[in-house]
Design an enzyme around this catalytic site. Structure first.
Site, PDB file in Angstrom:
ATOM      1  N   HIS A 197      -4.591  -4.705   1.422  1.00 29.85           N
ATOM      2  CA  HIS A 197      -3.853  -5.754   2.149  1.00 29.85           C
ATOM      3  C   HIS A 197      -3.339  -6.819   1.173  1.00 29.85           C
ATOM      4  CE1 HIS A 197      -4.717  -3.915   5.885  1.00 29.85           C
ATOM      5  NE2 HIS A 197      -6.004  -4.224   5.932  1.00 29.85           N
TER       6      HIS A 197
ATOM      7  N   ASP B  15       2.846  -0.038   6.829  1.00 29.20           N
ATOM      8  CA  ASP B  15       1.656   0.789   7.030  1.00 29.20           C
ATOM      9  C   ASP B  15       1.239   1.400   5.701  1.00 29.20           C
ATOM     10  OD1 ASP B  15      -0.393   1.970   8.360  1.00 29.20           O
ATOM     11  OD2 ASP B  15       0.830   3.437   9.432  1.00 29.20           O
TER      12      ASP B  15
ATOM     13  N   LEU C  27      17.856 -17.080   4.491  1.00 30.98           N
ATOM     14  CA  LEU C  27      17.155 -15.921   5.061  1.00 30.98           C
ATOM     15  C   LEU C  27      16.240 -16.370   6.205  1.00 30.98           C
ATOM     16  CD1 LEU C  27      16.291 -12.872   4.823  1.00 30.98           C
ATOM     17  CD2 LEU C  27      14.521 -13.633   3.223  1.00 30.98           C
TER      18      LEU C  27
HETATM   19  C1  FPP Z   1      -1.253  -1.591   7.653  1.00 32.45           C
HETATM   20  O1  FPP Z   1      -2.096  -1.037   6.720  1.00 32.45           O
HETATM   21  C2  FPP Z   1      -1.002  -2.943   7.479  1.00 32.45           C
HETATM   22  C3  FPP Z   1      -1.376  -3.944   8.345  1.00 32.45           C
HETATM   23  C4  FPP Z   1      -2.421  -3.917   9.361  1.00 32.45           C
HETATM   24  C5  FPP Z   1      -0.669  -5.168   8.282  1.00 32.45           C
HETATM   25  C6  FPP Z   1      -1.224  -6.107   7.274  1.00 32.45           C
HETATM   26  C7  FPP Z   1      -0.152  -6.436   6.372  1.00 32.45           C
HETATM   27  C8  FPP Z   1      -0.308  -7.207   5.325  1.00 32.45           C
HETATM   28  C9  FPP Z   1      -1.609  -7.797   4.971  1.00 32.45           C
HETATM   29  C10 FPP Z   1       0.873  -7.574   4.532  1.00 32.45           C
HETATM   30  C11 FPP Z   1       1.168  -9.007   4.853  1.00 32.45           C
HETATM   31  C12 FPP Z   1       2.550  -9.261   5.072  1.00 32.45           C
HETATM   32  C13 FPP Z   1       3.109 -10.473   4.995  1.00 32.45           C
HETATM   33  C14 FPP Z   1       4.473 -10.689   5.479  1.00 32.45           C
HETATM   34  C15 FPP Z   1       2.429 -11.619   4.414  1.00 32.45           C
HETATM   35  P1  FPP Z   1      -3.284  -0.167   7.274  1.00 32.45           P
HETATM   36  O2  FPP Z   1      -4.525  -0.960   7.122  1.00 32.45           O
HETATM   37  O3  FPP Z   1      -3.001   0.264   8.669  1.00 32.45           O
HETATM   38  O4  FPP Z   1      -3.203   1.036   6.310  1.00 32.45           O
HETATM   39  P2  FPP Z   1      -3.828   2.491   6.543  1.00 32.45           P
HETATM   40  O5  FPP Z   1      -3.063   3.120   7.689  1.00 32.45           O
HETATM   41  O6  FPP Z   1      -3.567   3.178   5.251  1.00 32.45           O
HETATM   42  O7  FPP Z   1      -5.290   2.298   6.835  1.00 32.45           O
END
Ligand code: FPP
Length: 253
Positions: free
Chosen positions: A47, A30, A142
């Site tokens: 992201h 997060d 892994l």
């Molecule tokens: C939260 O940040 C993150 C997500 C919704 C997940 C997305 C994750 C990634 C793109 C990383 C990818 C991972 C892999 C394994 C390839 P948010 O948008 O909720 O952040 P905020 O709470 O600060 O708005």
């Protein structure tokens, strides 16, 4: 905090290795959006930085053979409620990640599993998932599970669906269904249960990640935003885990 020296990291690693390590660390990533906002960047840049942080962590854990299983909650069943543009861009980002990392993961012995309902995902993403799972299927260093359109409740319902189907075929009776058998029917069957669930970004919630599997997991919450979650932060989470007394319902010794 400055960049730690390689010697400092190696010493810390040695200390961590001297104690029991988790077999499966589950990561709720997060804070990508806030990381971007603090830099005046669009959310997607957060992201992108989040993908880089995940890639770096996989490399570290595989190289050090630190834990045998890692899982990432990349897109939850609730994330469909984000603006359509962000959803589409996230899928594109995940597809690129899967396509670009396949060869590296074959070389490193990383076996990739994608958890979640696939039928609603864009066909090209479904194709990338099938391809990377097939290519990495012999990896033993892994186990890397990535949740895409995954939810803990969805996963339990999947298990119930499979149990009902077996029941209808006369292959499973209610008396035969116990916790161990049910675990084999879940989409996560074959992965160890998480011993440690880490959530970055300063929220203290599980947000429908592993519900059944994390029954006895230790929880580590950190204000660090996901793109800043580095090797040191990962070791910090493991040190926190190693300081806990795991009783599994028993009394203290
Ligand atoms: C939260 O940040 C993150 C997500 C919704 C997940 C997305 C994750 C990634 C793109 C990383 C990818 C991972 C892999 C394994 C390839 P948010 O948008 O909720 O952040 P905020 O709470 O600060 O708005």
């Amino acid at each position: 905090m400055g960049t730690p020296s390689a010697a400092g990291l190696a010493e810390r690693l040695a200390r961590v290795r001297a104690k029991p390590l988790p077999r499966h660390v589950a990561l709720i990533m997060d804070g990508n959006g806030r990381w971007a906002a603090r830099r005046g960047l669009p959310r997607m840049e957060g992201h992108r930085a989040g993908v880089r942080a995940a890639e770096r962590l996989v490399r570290f854990v595989a190289e050090e053979r630190l834990v045998p299983c890692l899982s990432f909650f990349a897109f939850s069943t609730e994330n469909w409620n984000r603006p359509q543009e962000e959803v589409e861009s996230l899928f594109q980002l995940l597809e690129t990640f899967l396509r670009e990392r396949a060869e590296e993961y074959v070389d490193r012995g990383v076996r990739l599993h994608v958890l979640g309902g696939r039928e609603r995902l864009p066909p090209s993403l479904q194709e990338a998932i099938a391809r990377v799972e097939e290519r990495t299927r012999n990896g033993t260093v892994l186990q890397l599970a990535v949740g895409i359109n995954f939810g803990g409740r969805w996963s339990i319902v999947e298990g119930v669906r499979r149990a009902l189907a077996l029941g209808a075929e006369g292959q499973l009776s209610p008396a035969e269904l116990d916790e161990a058998r049910f675990s084999t029917l879940l989409p996560t069957a074959g992965l160890p249960d998480p011993d440690l669930v880490v959530r970055t970004g300063d929220e203290k919630r599980i947000s429908n990640f592993f519900l059944w599997e994390a029954a006895y997991a230790e929880l580590h919450f950190t204000p660090t935003l996901w793109p800043d979650f580095d090797e040191e932060a990962f070791l910090g989470a493991i040190e926190d885990f190693q300081g806990r007394v795991r009783r599994f319902g028993r009394v203290s010794p």
